[in-house]
Design an enzyme around this catalytic site. Sequence first.
Site, short mmCIF file in Angstrom:
data_model
loop_
_atom_site.label_atom_id
_atom_site.label_comp_id
_atom_site.label_asym_id
_atom_site.label_seq_id
_atom_site.Cartn_x
_atom_site.Cartn_y
_atom_site.Cartn_z
CD GLU A 201 -2.53 1.30 2.73
OE1 GLU A 201 -2.09 0.60 3.69
OE2 GLU A 201 -3.51 2.07 2.85
CG ASP A 280 -9.77 1.57 8.66
OD1 ASP A 280 -9.72 0.97 9.74
OD2 ASP A 280 -8.86 1.51 7.81
N1 HPA Z 1 -4.18 0.35 7.38
C1 HPA Z 1 -3.21 -0.08 8.19
N2 HPA Z 1 -3.37 -0.25 9.47
C2 HPA Z 1 -4.56 0.02 9.99
C3 HPA Z 1 -5.60 0.46 9.22
C4 HPA Z 1 -5.41 0.64 7.85
O1 HPA Z 1 -6.32 1.03 7.09
N3 HPA Z 1 -6.67 0.63 10.03
C5 HPA Z 1 -6.27 0.29 11.24
N4 HPA Z 1 -5.00 -0.09 11.24
ZN ZN Z 2 -6.39 -2.17 6.28
#
Ligand code: HPA
Ligand code: ZN
Length: 334
Positions: A201, A280
């Site tokens: 990512e 999220d």
């Molecule tokens: N990405 C990485 N770590 C996380 C995320 C996310 O979207 N949400 C909570 N911890």
């Molecule tokens: Zn995630």
Amino acid sequence: MDEEQLHRIANLPKAELHLHFEGAAPPAFIRGLASERNVDLSSIFNPDGSYAYRDFVHFLSVYEAATSVLKTPQDFGRLCTAILEQAAENGVVYAESFISPDFCGGGDLGAWREYLHAIQEAADRAEADMGITLRGIVTCIRHFGPEQAKSAALCAAETAGDWITGFGMGGDENKGNQRDFAYSYDMAREAGLKLTTHAGEWRGPQEVREAVEELRVQRIGHGVRAIEDLAVVDMLIERDVTLEVCPGSNVFLGVYPKLSAHPIEKLRERGVPVTISTDDPPFFHTTMKQEYTNLAQCFGWDEEIFAQVNRTAMKAAFCDEDTRAKVLKKLETA
Ligand code: HPA
Ligand code: ZN
């Protein structure tokens, strides 16, 4: 694409594999708990009530601040109900969620069991009431470091079974390396858990390769930057590693400037197993209906492509075979 087809697509039954438990908390739910507990969380909300943060690293700290008002197993049970109500409203019939022992008793196994019990009870009720099935992926947090991750892995190993079916890692991808967590992943694998980790990512394709080779994961959270090295793309196809793609999250956080620049369609066309999730949802102002609508509008995905994506998700789901068959039937008879 006409309105009627978009409406049908938005209302398709869905499987969602990548959903952070605390990250799915509606802002009003967190504000409610904060005021019950007399905690001032005003700094993490915008005037319109949404979560306020500047970038990914700030997002992670706002996330932890929001999570700090979730104190008891009952809080997590209530949160579970709220999450599953929202998911069910979006047509989700099967979800897997990342749940962190670090936020549920600070990594203590006895406490973790109590939190897990409350969450599972709420999930069982939601399944009976709304027909949505949930499974848990115990998740360590990368920026808390490899030592802390071992406590999460132990919690995972000790509660592995029909409900806790996977182990994963979230947090700041720019901290440390995937291989630093090999001990925890080995422990989880030996307990029979399936594996996933956030990779590709924020860092590039090499991170995706390292996740597959060093942690031996079956799935990757995001993984989209694999597209920058076609040898890594081929490796994903060869090893049948499924990507948990969260297009709205990637666009909201600026990994890609707009959906049309997102590599999901290129990855799918080359034969990488791709699935769709929200990550999220309130933080990224998205829902599963919104994700489906956006993909249909941007890439022309039709019902058959979404049906295929859902079959891919259920093939890669970390559940037992009875559950897999039951959910597949639900997806197909729709
Ligand atoms: N990405 C990485 N770590 C996380 C995320 C996310 O979207 N949400 C909570 N911890
Ligand atoms: Zn995630």
